[in-house]
Design a protein around this motif. Structure first.
Motif, PDB file in Angstrom:
ATOM      1  N   PHE A 159     -10.728 -17.558  15.112  1.00 51.02           N
ATOM      2  CA  PHE A 159     -10.406 -18.980  15.247  1.00 51.02           C
ATOM      3  C   PHE A 159      -8.934 -19.163  15.602  1.00 51.02           C
ATOM      4  N   LEU A 160      -8.053 -18.487  14.870  1.00 53.08           N
ATOM      5  CA  LEU A 160      -6.618 -18.604  15.145  1.00 53.08           C
ATOM      6  C   LEU A 160      -6.238 -17.991  16.488  1.00 53.08           C
ATOM      7  N   SER A 161      -6.917 -16.930  16.881  1.00 49.66           N
ATOM      8  CA  SER A 161      -6.572 -16.308  18.163  1.00 49.66           C
ATOM      9  C   SER A 161      -7.004 -17.168  19.342  1.00 49.66           C
ATOM     10  N   ALA A 162      -7.902 -18.115  19.133  1.00 53.75           N
ATOM     11  CA  ALA A 162      -8.345 -19.010  20.211  1.00 53.75           C
ATOM     12  C   ALA A 162      -7.327 -20.099  20.514  1.00 53.75           C
ATOM     13  N   ILE A 163      -6.599 -20.543  19.520  1.00 51.05           N
ATOM     14  CA  ILE A 163      -5.726 -21.713  19.656  1.00 51.05           C
ATOM     15  C   ILE A 163      -4.622 -21.542  20.694  1.00 51.05           C
ATOM     16  N   PRO A 164      -3.905 -20.417  20.774  1.00 51.70           N
ATOM     17  CA  PRO A 164      -2.808 -20.319  21.742  1.00 51.70           C
ATOM     18  C   PRO A 164      -3.218 -20.476  23.209  1.00 51.70           C
ATOM     19  N   GLN A 165      -4.500 -20.307  23.520  1.00 55.93           N
ATOM     20  CA  GLN A 165      -4.942 -20.482  24.903  1.00 55.93           C
ATOM     21  C   GLN A 165      -4.645 -21.906  25.375  1.00 55.93           C
ATOM     22  N   SER A 166      -4.848 -22.868  24.500  1.00 57.72           N
ATOM     23  CA  SER A 166      -4.591 -24.267  24.823  1.00 57.72           C
ATOM     24  C   SER A 166      -4.339 -25.037  23.527  1.00 57.72           C
TER      25      SER A 166
ATOM     26  N   TYR B 133      -2.923 -24.115   8.931  1.00 54.47           N
ATOM     27  CA  TYR B 133      -4.285 -24.502   9.304  1.00 54.47           C
ATOM     28  C   TYR B 133      -5.343 -24.073   8.301  1.00 54.47           C
ATOM     29  N   LEU B 134      -5.147 -22.930   7.647  1.00 54.95           N
ATOM     30  CA  LEU B 134      -6.179 -22.394   6.757  1.00 54.95           C
ATOM     31  C   LEU B 134      -5.726 -22.265   5.313  1.00 54.95           C
ATOM     32  N   ASP B 135      -4.458 -22.529   5.049  1.00 55.86           N
ATOM     33  CA  ASP B 135      -3.888 -22.501   3.705  1.00 55.86           C
ATOM     34  C   ASP B 135      -4.082 -21.148   3.011  1.00 55.86           C
ATOM     35  N   LYS B 136      -3.832 -20.070   3.765  1.00 54.15           N
ATOM     36  CA  LYS B 136      -3.891 -18.735   3.178  1.00 54.15           C
ATOM     37  C   LYS B 136      -3.017 -17.787   3.981  1.00 54.15           C
ATOM     38  N   PRO B 137      -2.593 -16.690   3.369  1.00 56.18           N
ATOM     39  CA  PRO B 137      -1.780 -15.716   4.106  1.00 56.18           C
ATOM     40  C   PRO B 137      -2.632 -14.936   5.112  1.00 56.18           C
ATOM     41  N   VAL B 138      -1.978 -14.376   6.101  1.00 58.65           N
ATOM     42  CA  VAL B 138      -2.671 -13.626   7.151  1.00 58.65           C
ATOM     43  C   VAL B 138      -3.507 -12.498   6.559  1.00 58.65           C
ATOM     44  N   GLN B 139      -2.998 -11.842   5.550  1.00 54.54           N
ATOM     45  CA  GLN B 139      -3.707 -10.700   4.958  1.00 54.54           C
ATOM     46  C   GLN B 139      -5.068 -11.090   4.391  1.00 54.54           C
ATOM     47  N   ASP B 140      -5.246 -12.357   4.020  1.00 52.93           N
ATOM     48  CA  ASP B 140      -6.492 -12.812   3.401  1.00 52.93           C
ATOM     49  C   ASP B 140      -7.479 -13.419   4.398  1.00 52.93           C
ATOM     50  N   LEU B 141      -7.177 -13.397   5.692  1.00 57.36           N
ATOM     51  CA  LEU B 141      -8.059 -13.996   6.684  1.00 57.36           C
ATOM     52  C   LEU B 141      -9.299 -13.141   6.919  1.00 57.36           C
ATOM     53  N   SER B 142     -10.429 -13.817   7.116  1.00 56.19           N
ATOM     54  CA  SER B 142     -11.649 -13.112   7.503  1.00 56.19           C
ATOM     55  C   SER B 142     -11.598 -12.879   9.018  1.00 56.19           C
ATOM     56  N   TRP B 143     -12.556 -12.101   9.524  1.00 55.23           N
ATOM     57  CA  TRP B 143     -12.611 -11.873  10.970  1.00 55.23           C
ATOM     58  C   TRP B 143     -12.845 -13.188  11.709  1.00 55.23           C
ATOM     59  N   ALA B 144     -13.686 -14.057  11.165  1.00 54.45           N
ATOM     60  CA  ALA B 144     -13.971 -15.344  11.813  1.00 54.45           C
ATOM     61  C   ALA B 144     -12.717 -16.216  11.857  1.00 54.45           C
ATOM     62  N   GLU B 145     -11.950 -16.233  10.783  1.00 49.75           N
ATOM     63  CA  GLU B 145     -10.716 -17.016  10.753  1.00 49.75           C
ATOM     64  C   GLU B 145      -9.677 -16.462  11.716  1.00 49.75           C
ATOM     65  N   THR B 146      -9.627 -15.144  11.822  1.00 49.31           N
ATOM     66  CA  THR B 146      -8.711 -14.519  12.769  1.00 49.31           C
ATOM     67  C   THR B 146      -9.099 -14.867  14.204  1.00 49.31           C
TER      68      THR B 146
ATOM     69  N   VAL C 228     -13.280 -23.519  17.355  1.00 48.96           N
ATOM     70  CA  VAL C 228     -14.363 -22.785  16.697  1.00 48.96           C
ATOM     71  C   VAL C 228     -15.282 -22.167  17.746  1.00 48.96           C
ATOM     72  N   ALA C 229     -15.610 -22.944  18.780  1.00 51.14           N
ATOM     73  CA  ALA C 229     -16.495 -22.429  19.844  1.00 51.14           C
ATOM     74  C   ALA C 229     -15.842 -21.245  20.557  1.00 51.14           C
ATOM     75  N   ARG C 230     -14.555 -21.356  20.863  1.00 54.83           N
ATOM     76  CA  ARG C 230     -13.853 -20.251  21.527  1.00 54.83           C
ATOM     77  C   ARG C 230     -13.758 -19.053  20.576  1.00 54.83           C
ATOM     78  N   GLY C 231     -13.505 -19.304  19.288  1.00 51.55           N
ATOM     79  CA  GLY C 231     -13.456 -18.234  18.305  1.00 51.55           C
ATOM     80  C   GLY C 231     -14.775 -17.484  18.214  1.00 51.55           C
ATOM     81  N   ARG C 232     -15.885 -18.194  18.356  1.00 53.70           N
ATOM     82  CA  ARG C 232     -17.195 -17.532  18.341  1.00 53.70           C
ATOM     83  C   ARG C 232     -17.364 -16.615  19.547  1.00 53.70           C
ATOM     84  N   ARG C 233     -16.852 -17.056  20.703  1.00 52.48           N
ATOM     85  CA  ARG C 233     -16.938 -16.211  21.906  1.00 52.48           C
ATOM     86  C   ARG C 233     -16.066 -14.977  21.756  1.00 52.48           C
ATOM     87  N   ILE C 234     -14.936 -15.132  21.070  1.00 49.94           N
ATOM     88  CA  ILE C 234     -14.027 -13.998  20.867  1.00 49.94           C
ATOM     89  C   ILE C 234     -14.700 -12.997  19.959  1.00 49.94           C
TER      90      ILE C 234
END
Length: 99
Positions: A70-77, A55-68, A93-99
């Motif tokens: 964003f990814l943590s929102a997806i498994p909900q649905s 989804y983001l074309d980068k390794p987990v170690q390089d993710l920003s807090w916002a990207e993390t 993105v909206a759910r990621g902002r709430r997280i």
């Protein structure tokens, strides 16, 4: 998630007991690491490492807090928050902002 089955109260009780035993046996960090390896992200993607690459074309170690977030929102649905569709990406993105 490892042993899918019907969603019923007896099944949920069994899952809760399994979670308690796993946490007591292996510790919270080990359980979380395992969860992050198997969690479904939709589009036949399982695990946060593979999701970050796809989804983001980068390794987990390089993710920003916002990207993390964003990814943590997806498994909900995963179907409703599919990043490959504009509406799904907006929801994630909206759910990621709430997280």
């Amino acid at each position: 998630m490892q042993h899918p089955g019907p969603r019923s109260y007896p099944r949920k009780t069994l899952e809760a007991a399994s979670a308690l035993v796993m946490t007591l046996t292996h510790g919270r960090e080990a359980v979380l690491r395992h969860y992050l390896r198997i969690v479904p992200y939709g589009n036949q993607i399982h695990g946060i490492s593979y999701a970050a690459r796809r989804y983001l074309d980068k390794p987990v170690q390089d993710l920003s807090w916002a990207e993390t977030a964003f990814l943590s929102a997806i498994p909900q649905s995963p179907a409703r928050m599919n990043p490959f569709h504009a509406s799904g990406r907006r929801r994630a993105v909206a759910r990621g902002r709430r997280i």
